[in-house]
Design an enzyme around this catalytic site. Structure first.
Site, mmCIF file in Angstrom:
data_model
loop_
_atom_site.group_PDB
_atom_site.id
_atom_site.type_symbol
_atom_site.label_atom_id
_atom_site.label_comp_id
_atom_site.label_asym_id
_atom_site.label_seq_id
_atom_site.Cartn_x
_atom_site.Cartn_y
_atom_site.Cartn_z
ATOM 1 N N TYR A 79 58.634 39.635 49.761
ATOM 2 C CA TYR A 79 59.595 39.978 48.771
ATOM 3 C C TYR A 79 59.932 38.872 47.887
ATOM 4 O O TYR A 79 59.197 37.516 47.513
ATOM 5 C CB TYR A 79 61.072 39.603 50.172
ATOM 6 C CG TYR A 79 62.626 39.982 48.459
ATOM 7 C CD1 TYR A 79 62.364 41.330 48.343
ATOM 8 C CD2 TYR A 79 63.697 39.192 48.477
ATOM 9 C CE1 TYR A 79 63.677 41.670 47.202
ATOM 10 C CE2 TYR A 79 64.315 39.290 47.579
ATOM 11 C CZ TYR A 79 64.547 40.609 47.272
ATOM 12 O OH TYR A 79 65.885 40.180 46.460
ATOM 13 N N THR A 108 61.559 36.608 46.256
ATOM 14 C CA THR A 108 61.488 35.065 46.253
ATOM 15 C C THR A 108 61.179 34.107 47.972
ATOM 16 O O THR A 108 61.201 33.624 47.717
ATOM 17 C CB THR A 108 63.591 35.715 46.679
ATOM 18 O OG1 THR A 108 63.615 35.718 48.416
ATOM 19 C CG2 THR A 108 64.090 36.042 46.019
ATOM 20 N N LYS A 109 60.126 35.291 48.176
ATOM 21 C CA LYS A 109 59.221 34.417 49.561
ATOM 22 C C LYS A 109 58.117 33.946 49.351
ATOM 23 O O LYS A 109 57.817 33.610 48.097
ATOM 24 C CB LYS A 109 59.020 35.867 50.003
ATOM 25 C CG LYS A 109 60.268 36.597 51.169
ATOM 26 C CD LYS A 109 60.867 35.659 52.254
ATOM 27 C CE LYS A 109 62.616 36.139 52.402
ATOM 28 N NZ LYS A 109 62.715 37.045 52.346
ATOM 29 N N ASN A 110 57.094 32.543 49.960
ATOM 30 C CA ASN A 110 56.516 32.014 49.651
ATOM 31 C C ASN A 110 55.196 32.561 49.130
ATOM 32 O O ASN A 110 54.898 32.518 48.445
ATOM 33 C CB ASN A 110 55.847 30.321 50.364
ATOM 34 C CG ASN A 110 57.470 30.004 51.302
ATOM 35 O OD1 ASN A 110 58.346 29.644 50.971
ATOM 36 N ND2 ASN A 110 57.253 29.919 52.341
#
Ligand SMILES: *Cc1c(COP(=O)(O)O)cnc(C)c1O
Length: 395
Positions: free
Chosen positions: A187, A189-191
């Site tokens: 997604y 916002t993920k790393n």
């Protein structure tokens, strides 16, 4: 007034995606290649992600939610079964348990690590329990040895929700190694991001993985494709009413380059993490505990607890004060048993999971991504100090 001028000019986003030129170039090349959906780039991304995690198989899907759903189905979980998980997670972890017809059973978190407490999970086991889904909260690996032993002792499937933890290591291996299935989120916002996307890793036998792939694409049997190879590939058999969970090459184009830069981005977030730890050391908020020895924390979220009794402002006031200074924050998470669906459907009331409730009531996630600048980090630290009524830092 000066504050407002500054905020209009440069708000600090919560999680600016760290997208490089190579991602942009590969997306353009994919658009020009004539092949947009699942194809060679997805295959390469799966291979490289399997190599990175050390898993035998990696199946690219369009979300971590899809990976969780497919894992539960692959484990044969359905109506009448119970699955234990943490209340301190995103709703998808429990929603997918409901989707397969099973009952989510929550157990409290450890008050220091904020991860599912293995002892609490064990106490929640009943004759109907079939699986445990621990979440590597904020990027902190769970006690993988304890959960593996617990699953083995009780004959349960261990499904890791590693949406926050692509880079996590524990017990001498990637966190994926301990679980039967591990689910990753890409997604925005993920790393590691592909905008939307996810991955399921497993070292299960090939037959199980074939079934997962078929279920992830309408239930169309790939055996049929193989059977008709050489005679054209327009024929296929639908062997199960599957789902539309496949990843596109357009997403994998981004993912390949995100994966190549994953370790460098972790180093950058590690630096920001330390800057927050130092800049907030004397502020009476609770900071994340140090990583457990022998583990590598994936540094996904920098979450503080703003407890009014301790720091004079509650979480809401802290968030509003930061917003007034142009700083975006987020909450991870409102505990699931406090949401209306879970509270009502499973008769769960406040007071049931006190450790998760404390975090749920007081947690605030500060701006944190590999693309967060030093100047932004300084502004966040100064703003948290100001809202907590602290003086400026000694520099
Ligand atoms: C983001 C997230 C998910 C869901 O990921 P998607 O890729 O958006 O489906 C699941 N679990 C946790 C803990 C998450 O943070």
């Amino acid at each position: 007034m000066a504050t407002q001028v500054r905020l209009a000019a440069r708000p600090v986003p919560f999680a600016r995606p760290a997208i490089g030129r190579s991602e942009i170039r590969e997306v353009l090349e994919t658009l020009e290649s004539g092949w947009l959906t699942t194809g060679p780039r997805v295959k390469r991304f799966e291979r490289e992600f399997a190599d990175y995690t050390g898993a035998r198989h990696a199946v690219a899907v369009n979300s971590c939610t899809a990976a969780l759903h497919l894992s539960l189905l692959a484990a044969g979980i359905g109506p009448g079964d119970e699955v234990i998980t943490t209340p301190l997670t995103f709703c998808a972890t429990a929603n997918t348990i409901v989707h397969v017809g099973a009952t989510p059973v929550f157990a409290d978190i450890d008050p220091v690590t904020w991860n599912l407490d293995p002892a609490a999970a064990e106490a929640a086991i009943t004759p109907r329990t079939r699986a445990i889904v621990p979440v590597h909260y904020a990027g902190r690996p769970v006690d993988v040895r304890a959960f593996r032993a617990l699953a083995d002792r009780h004959g349960l499937t261990l499904i890791g929700d590693a949406a926050h933890c692509a880079e996590g290591f524990a017990a001498g291996a990637h966190v994926a190694a301990a679980a039967d299935f591990t689910c990753f989120s890409f997604y925005a916002t993920k790393n590691l991001t592909t905008g939307e996307g996810g991955m399921l890793t497993t070292s299960a036998p090939d037959a199980v993985v074939d079934r997962i792939r078929i279920t992830a694409l309408h239930g169309m049997s790939r055996d049929a494709w193989a059977r008709y190879e050489g005679r054209g590939v327009t024929d296929y058999d639908v062997v199960v009413p599957g789902f539309k969970y496949n990843m596109m090459d357009l997403q994998a184009a981004i993912g390949l380059h995100q994966l190549a830069r994953l370790e460098d981005n972790l180093v950058r977030r590690d630096t920001i993490w330390q800057a927050y730890d130092e800049g907030l050391a004397d502020v009476p908020v609770t900071r994340p505990a140090p990583a457990e020895p022998g583990t590598r924390h994936a540094r996904h979220l920098y979450t503080i607890l703003a407890d009014e009794a301790r720091c004079g402002v509650d979480r809401h006031t802290m968030a509003a004060g930061l917003a007034a200074r142009g700083i975006a924050t987020s909450v991870h998470f409102k505990a699931l048993h406090l949401h209306p669906y879970y509270a009502e459907r499973y008769s769960l009331a406040r007071g049931r999971f006190p450790h998760a409730e404390l975090v749920s009531d007081t947690t605030l996630s500060l701006p944190f991504s590999a693309a967060t600048t030093d100047e932004e980090v300084d502004r966040v630290i100064d703003a948290v100090r100001a809202v907590a009524g602290m003086g400026a830092r000694r520099r």
